[in-house]
Design an enzyme around this catalytic site. Structure first.
Site, PDB file in Angstrom:
ATOM      1  N   ILE A  18       0.822  -1.199   0.000  1.00 26.63           N
ATOM      2  CA  ILE A  18       0.000   0.000   0.000  1.00 26.63           C
ATOM      3  C   ILE A  18       0.862   1.257   0.000  1.00 26.63           C
ATOM      4  O   ILE A  18       0.568   2.227  -0.710  1.00 26.63           O
ATOM      5  CB  ILE A  18      -0.946  -0.006   1.217  1.00 26.63           C
ATOM      6  CG1 ILE A  18      -2.013  -1.089   1.051  1.00 26.63           C
ATOM      7  CG2 ILE A  18      -1.597   1.361   1.413  1.00 26.63           C
ATOM      8  CD1 ILE A  18      -2.849  -1.331   2.301  1.00 26.63           C
ATOM      9  N   ARG A 121       3.032  14.220  15.441  1.00 23.00           N
ATOM     10  CA  ARG A 121       3.618  15.244  16.315  1.00 23.00           C
ATOM     11  C   ARG A 121       4.698  16.030  15.578  1.00 23.00           C
ATOM     12  O   ARG A 121       4.752  17.271  15.658  1.00 23.00           O
ATOM     13  CB  ARG A 121       4.207  14.577  17.560  1.00 23.00           C
ATOM     14  CG  ARG A 121       4.993  15.490  18.488  1.00 23.00           C
ATOM     15  CD  ARG A 121       5.587  14.680  19.630  1.00 23.00           C
ATOM     16  NE  ARG A 121       6.418  15.476  20.514  1.00 23.00           N
ATOM     17  CZ  ARG A 121       7.694  15.743  20.317  1.00 23.00           C
ATOM     18  NH1 ARG A 121       8.310  15.284  19.225  1.00 23.00           N
ATOM     19  NH2 ARG A 121       8.371  16.471  21.179  1.00 23.00           N
ATOM     20  N   TYR A 153      -2.559  -6.302  16.989  1.00 22.63           N
ATOM     21  CA  TYR A 153      -2.674  -5.492  15.775  1.00 22.63           C
ATOM     22  C   TYR A 153      -4.049  -4.847  15.690  1.00 22.63           C
ATOM     23  O   TYR A 153      -4.174  -3.655  15.383  1.00 22.63           O
ATOM     24  CB  TYR A 153      -2.416  -6.396  14.567  1.00 22.63           C
ATOM     25  CG  TYR A 153      -2.731  -5.806  13.219  1.00 22.63           C
ATOM     26  CD1 TYR A 153      -1.834  -4.946  12.595  1.00 22.63           C
ATOM     27  CD2 TYR A 153      -3.913  -6.121  12.558  1.00 22.63           C
ATOM     28  CE1 TYR A 153      -2.105  -4.422  11.336  1.00 22.63           C
ATOM     29  CE2 TYR A 153      -4.200  -5.605  11.305  1.00 22.63           C
ATOM     30  CZ  TYR A 153      -3.296  -4.752  10.699  1.00 22.63           C
ATOM     31  OH  TYR A 153      -3.576  -4.230   9.456  1.00 22.63           O
ATOM     32  N   LYS A 157      -4.940  -0.850  15.680  1.00 24.62           N
ATOM     33  CA  LYS A 157      -5.670  -0.184  14.601  1.00 24.62           C
ATOM     34  C   LYS A 157      -6.932   0.495  15.117  1.00 24.62           C
ATOM     35  O   LYS A 157      -7.327   1.567  14.628  1.00 24.62           O
ATOM     36  CB  LYS A 157      -6.025  -1.195  13.506  1.00 24.62           C
ATOM     37  CG  LYS A 157      -4.822  -1.695  12.708  1.00 24.62           C
ATOM     38  CD  LYS A 157      -4.143  -0.590  11.915  1.00 24.62           C
ATOM     39  CE  LYS A 157      -3.137  -1.146  10.909  1.00 24.62           C
ATOM     40  NZ  LYS A 157      -2.434  -0.078  10.168  1.00 24.62           N
TER      41      LYS A 157
END
Length: 257
Positions: A18, A121, A153, A157
């Site tokens: 991706i 940040r 995981y 998420k």
């Protein structure tokens, strides 16, 4: 004029899948893109195929490396307009009663969730200086919304989705939008050698009848990062072929029964 002409973009976890597809898509639309990844040679190889792209080693678990990557992008591109948080860690699925919390859980949460925090940040002051075109796009997962295994995981998420909403509220006053994409199953190198399983998943679970491709997610990132989505923030967009909207197995039983 291309949508991202003059934009500087930083993508984490961009060496393949991706991340690499997103880098290609945004570069095709005019952006200058910094591909960052913990795998330096793979990031270099991916960037070599994208005109004007650059690569840099960056472990999002290391605050100093994150700060350096953002500073590098700002120096090279004259600013930073878009951050795509794609890097993640996913430990093998296990019985939660047997999980080694100090290794499996800590790493998944630190890379997947806190990595995005570190990057946001560092990037926010620069995104806020872009005159209203600054955007963060987080790459989540359908695991944030339903049980598909991988406890740590999935929790990371889900935390990322919450971060997306709270950060959107904080960043809005600075003219920065924050959104998330939750992909379903995507055909990446993680599935090499398991093509039969992908075919079975496409047939049994996905109403649109196919597994997603990295370019499907890249297209969604391009939309949310662009001014076409200028009135969208704090949104989690499913790009999942209908997986969570339609219980295909139940529908088949109901229809045939």
């Amino acid at each position: 004029m291309k949508r991202f002409e003059g934009y500087g973009v930083l993508i984490t976890g961009a060496a393949r899948g991706i991340g690499a597809a997103t880098a290609r898509r945004l570069a095709d639309e005019g952006a200058r893109v910094l591909l960052t990844d913990i795998d330096g040679p793979a990031a270099e190889a991916a960037a070599a195929d994208i005109p004007g792209a650059e690569a840099l080693v960056c472990d999002v678990g290391d605050l100093a490396q994150v700060d350096a990557a953002v500073a590098h992008a700002v120096e090279r591109f004259g600013g930073l307009d878009v951050l795509v948080n794609n890097a993640f860690a996913s430990a093998p699925d296990t019985d939660i009663a047997e999980d080694d919390i100090d290794t499996l859980w800590r790493r998944d949460l630190d890379i997947t969730l806190m990595g995005a925090v570190r990057c946001a940040r560092a990037a926010l002051p620069h995104l806020a200086a872009t005159g209203g075109r600054g955007a963060i796009v987080n790459i989540g997962s359908v695991n944030a919304e339903a049980d598909f295994g991988n406890h740590a995981y999935s929790a990371a998420k889900a935390g990322l989705a919450s971060l997306t909403r709270t950060l959107a509220g904080d960043a809005a006053a600075r003219g920065v939008r924050v959104n998330q994409i939750n992909p379903g199953t995507i055909r990446t190198g993680n599935w090499d050698g398991r093509e039969d399983l992908l075919d079975a998943l496409a047939d049994q679970l996905y109403p649109l009848g196919r597994i997603g491709e990295p370019d499907d997610i890249a297209a969604a990132v391009a939309f949310l990062a662009s001014r076409d989505a200028s009135w969208i923030t704090g949104t989690v967009l499913r790009v999942d072929g209908g997986l969570l909207a339609v219980n295909k197995g139940f529908a088949a039983i109901n229809r045939d029964g």
